[in-house]
Design a protein around this motif. Structure first.
Motif, short mmCIF file in Angstrom:
data_model
loop_
_atom_site.label_atom_id
_atom_site.label_comp_id
_atom_site.label_asym_id
_atom_site.label_seq_id
_atom_site.Cartn_x
_atom_site.Cartn_y
_atom_site.Cartn_z
N HIS A 102 0.73 -1.15 0.01
CA HIS A 102 0.04 -0.09 0.20
C HIS A 102 1.00 1.20 0.20
N VAL A 103 0.99 1.61 -1.12
CA VAL A 103 2.02 2.81 -1.57
C VAL A 103 1.66 4.18 -0.58
N ASP A 104 2.50 4.58 -0.11
CA ASP A 104 2.21 6.10 0.68
C ASP A 104 2.36 7.42 -0.15
N GLU A 182 6.98 3.44 0.30
CA GLU A 182 6.17 2.91 1.38
C GLU A 182 7.10 3.01 2.65
N GLN A 185 5.53 0.19 8.36
CA GLN A 185 4.39 0.16 9.22
C GLN A 185 4.39 0.55 10.45
#
Length: 218
Positions: A102-104, A182, A185
């Motif tokens: 889930h690329v930021d 990314e 997390q």
């Protein structure tokens, strides 16, 4: 979930615009597809894509407008090389770090230079993401799990060893290019936990200043 250890370099065979969305056909190169089913995930330049059609030598996937807005796919051209990694399994070795796909956002390549047998890259992240990038922390660039070796504000330095260069698209990068980014997390979850803690217990818990001193956030 992925590890950031690239399995193959593929190429974009077809890019079909569907309004604000994109449908991609990807030539998977040496990536084995015999165990890939419809609905499985393949990280394509760091973006978790769902296989909607499996071909003998590739796959088809859809990219939503939201994902297009955060990644470089809107600029990609047919023939572009992309890093590929299939989702992890319970028996997969975690050789890199936990990458969601889930690329930021995107980071800009500022400088590329040789250092011995390795290659150094200076990049600049958006200010909104820079606080998540820490010295010796993990980051994913176009899906590649890398270690941050130096941080100066929103700028950060990566050192790429020859093996990583030979197995990914990183040698194609030059100053002025943009890459999918990314962040780790753990940093994102820590920030969210701190925000909730500030709401529930304004005077208790760990402070942002303490986390910054410990190197978790910047």
């Amino acid at each position: 979930m992925f590890t950031g250890i690239i399995e193959a370099v593929g190429h974009l065979r077809r890019i079909e615009r569907r309004g604000d969305d994109i449908r991609l056909t990807v030539d998977s190169g040496k990536l084995r597809l015999d165990d890939v089913q419809l609905g499985d995930s393949i990280a394509t330049n760091g973006v978790c894509l769902t296989v909607v059609e499996r071909l003998s030598d590739g796959y088809v996937a859809d990219i939503s407008a939201e994902t297009v807005s955060l990644t470089g796919f809107d600029r990609y051209q047919v023939g572009q090389a992309v890093n590929l990694e299939k989702a992890v399994t319970p028996s997969t070795r975690l050789g890199g770090h936990m990458v969601s796909g889930h690329v930021d956002g995107q980071a800009k390549v500022l400088e590329v230079s040789a250092r011995g047998q390795a290659t150094e890259y200076w990049l600049e992240a958006p200010q909104s993401l820079a606080r998540y990038i820490a010295h010796k922390g993990s980051i994913a660039i176009d899906g590649v799990s890398l270690t941050v070796n130096q941080v100066e504000g929103a700028r950060f330095r990566l050192t790429i060893v020859p093996h990583t260069s030979s197995e990914t698209t990183l040698p194609l990068l030059k100053a002025g290019d943009w890459v999918n980014l990314e962040v780790d997390q753990i940093a994102r979850y820590l920030e969210r936990l701190m925000q909730q803690d500030a709401v529930d217990k304004p005077s208790a818990g760990v402070s942002f200043e303490q986390l910054a001193r410990a190197g978790f956030i910047r």
